[in-house]
Design a protein around this motif. Structure first.
Motif, PDB file in Angstrom:
ATOM      1  N   PHE A  84      14.100 153.910 -22.680  1.00 19.86           N
ATOM      2  CA  PHE A  84      13.311 155.132 -22.612  1.00 19.86           C
ATOM      3  C   PHE A  84      11.814 154.844 -22.665  1.00 19.86           C
ATOM      4  O   PHE A  84      11.034 155.499 -21.959  1.00 19.86           O
ATOM      5  N   ALA A  85      11.432 153.868 -23.480  1.00 22.06           N
ATOM      6  CA  ALA A  85      10.007 153.581 -23.653  1.00 22.06           C
ATOM      7  C   ALA A  85       9.357 153.172 -22.341  1.00 22.06           C
ATOM      8  O   ALA A  85       8.195 153.505 -22.087  1.00 22.06           O
ATOM      9  N   ARG A  86      10.088 152.443 -21.501  1.00 20.99           N
ATOM     10  CA  ARG A  86       9.508 151.996 -20.229  1.00 20.99           C
ATOM     11  C   ARG A  86       9.164 153.173 -19.324  1.00 20.99           C
ATOM     12  O   ARG A  86       8.358 153.037 -18.402  1.00 20.99           O
ATOM     13  N   THR A  87       9.761 154.358 -19.587  1.00 22.37           N
ATOM     14  CA  THR A  87       9.495 155.538 -18.771  1.00 22.37           C
ATOM     15  C   THR A  87       8.453 156.449 -19.405  1.00 22.37           C
ATOM     16  O   THR A  87       8.152 157.505 -18.852  1.00 22.37           O
ATOM     17  N   GLY A  88       7.942 156.064 -20.571  1.00 21.03           N
ATOM     18  CA  GLY A  88       6.955 156.893 -21.257  1.00 21.03           C
ATOM     19  C   GLY A  88       7.528 157.786 -22.329  1.00 21.03           C
ATOM     20  O   GLY A  88       6.783 158.507 -23.000  1.00 21.03           O
TER      21      GLY A  88
END
Length: 324
Positions: free
Chosen positions: A108-112
């Protein structure tokens, strides 16, 4: 085996059917109330994390708008199940050395999609001495390193060094690989290429090895009717420069897909009639089919020169091609 996109109608039909079944299986991706305490993460968090990872690939890369949108809705559902990330803070507080909360949060973090409490906890736990202890499963370590990169934290080990200790990095004798080793090898490729988003990260020596032996491995596991592993091998194939496409392999996998879109993990029998049993038996192979079909769908046509560069230009305009 030929290069290029192959049969877009067949691939799109397989992805569409898989997504329809997965959408209908949402209730079985729901996390139980004890997800952060005594529930088995392999039966609860793992399926949700896999759903998030592969749905984001499809939502980002598939050429059809309707399929991207459907995958994006499933990805949003997965984030909602984590209570906007609060779930990961609870998991990390309970198991500060565990890697799986970091691996899934990284999706999820890679998508913001981020959570302040999780970030604050990870800034401490990923610096702990116990976090840096060498793990026996080097493929899993690649996944952890990829998660650290996605979140933006320093990687606790050198990616290339760890890769050298994996099944793929060691270039093992191809006839000696058993089922577990081949699964490990496919995931070495997925972590290395960020699940097909950055195929240019695959070193030429490893790509040449895979291109030579993938047809034999694929034939073997298709004969065994292990559709889950066959799907993973087809996804790996689509990550290679020149993207070889095997129409017969895809037709055999398509024949294993039921009318409702589900794909059994193994065997000739369809998924069980009981919905809960069907989910356990079929969710991963159905996810993999949608994932592999997407990567095969966007694989560029090979050219005599610069095929690898063409793949990079088409697939990963914003990704660094260096090994992370």
């Amino acid at each position: 085996m030929t290069g290029g996109r192959g049969a877009p109608e067949l691939l799109d039909r397989m992805v569409e059917g898989s997504l329809e079944w997965l959408d209908g299986a949402r209730p079985f991706f729901h996390l139980p109330a004890n997800a952060t305490t005594d529930a088995d993460p392999n039966l609860t968090l793992k399926p949700l994390g896999e759903l998030a990872e592969l749905m984001h690939v499809i939502a980002s890369l598939h050429p059809r708008t309707d399929l991207r949108e459907q995958a994006d809705r499933l990805f949003a559902f997965a984030w909602e199940e984590t209570y906007d990330g609060e779930l990961f803070a609870e998991l990390i507080r309970g198991e500060p050395y565990a890697t799986y909360p970091v691996e899934i949060y990284g999706v999820f973090a890679r998508t913001g999609l981020r959570n302040t409490a999780v970030e604050e906890l990870l800034s401490t736990t990923t610096r702990l001495r116990a976090w840096r202890v060498a793990r026996e499963d080097h493929t899993r370590t690649l996944g952890v390193l990829n998660a650290e990169r996605r979140i933006g934290y320093p990687q606790h080990a050198d990616f290339s060094t760890v890769l050298g200790h994996t099944a793929l990095g060691g270039l093992p004798e191809p006839w000696a690989l058993d089922r577990k080793a081949v699964y490990g090898l496919t995931h070495d490729v997925f972590h290395l290429t960020d699940w097909g988003r950055a195929p240019g990260r695959l070193p030429a020596e490893l790509a040449d090895y895979l291109r030579l032996w993938l047809p034999s491995w694929l034939e073997n596991w298709l004969e065994e009717q292990l559709w889950d592993l066959a799907g993973e091998l087809l996804a790996v194939t689509a990550c290679l420069p020149k993207a070889p496409y095997d129409p017969l392999a895809w037709q055999r996998l398509a024949a294993a897909q039921a009318a409702d879109g589900s794909v059994p993990e193994t065997g000739a029998a369809p998924c069980p009639d009981d919905p809960a049993e069907a989910f356990t038996a079929c969710y991963h192979s159905t996810l993999v089919t949608a994932f592999a079909g997407t990567l095969a769908r966007i694989a560029p046509e090979p050219s005599p020169e610069g095929a690898g560069a063409a793949a990079t230009a088409l697939r990963t305009p914003c990704e660094s091609e260096a090994i992370p």
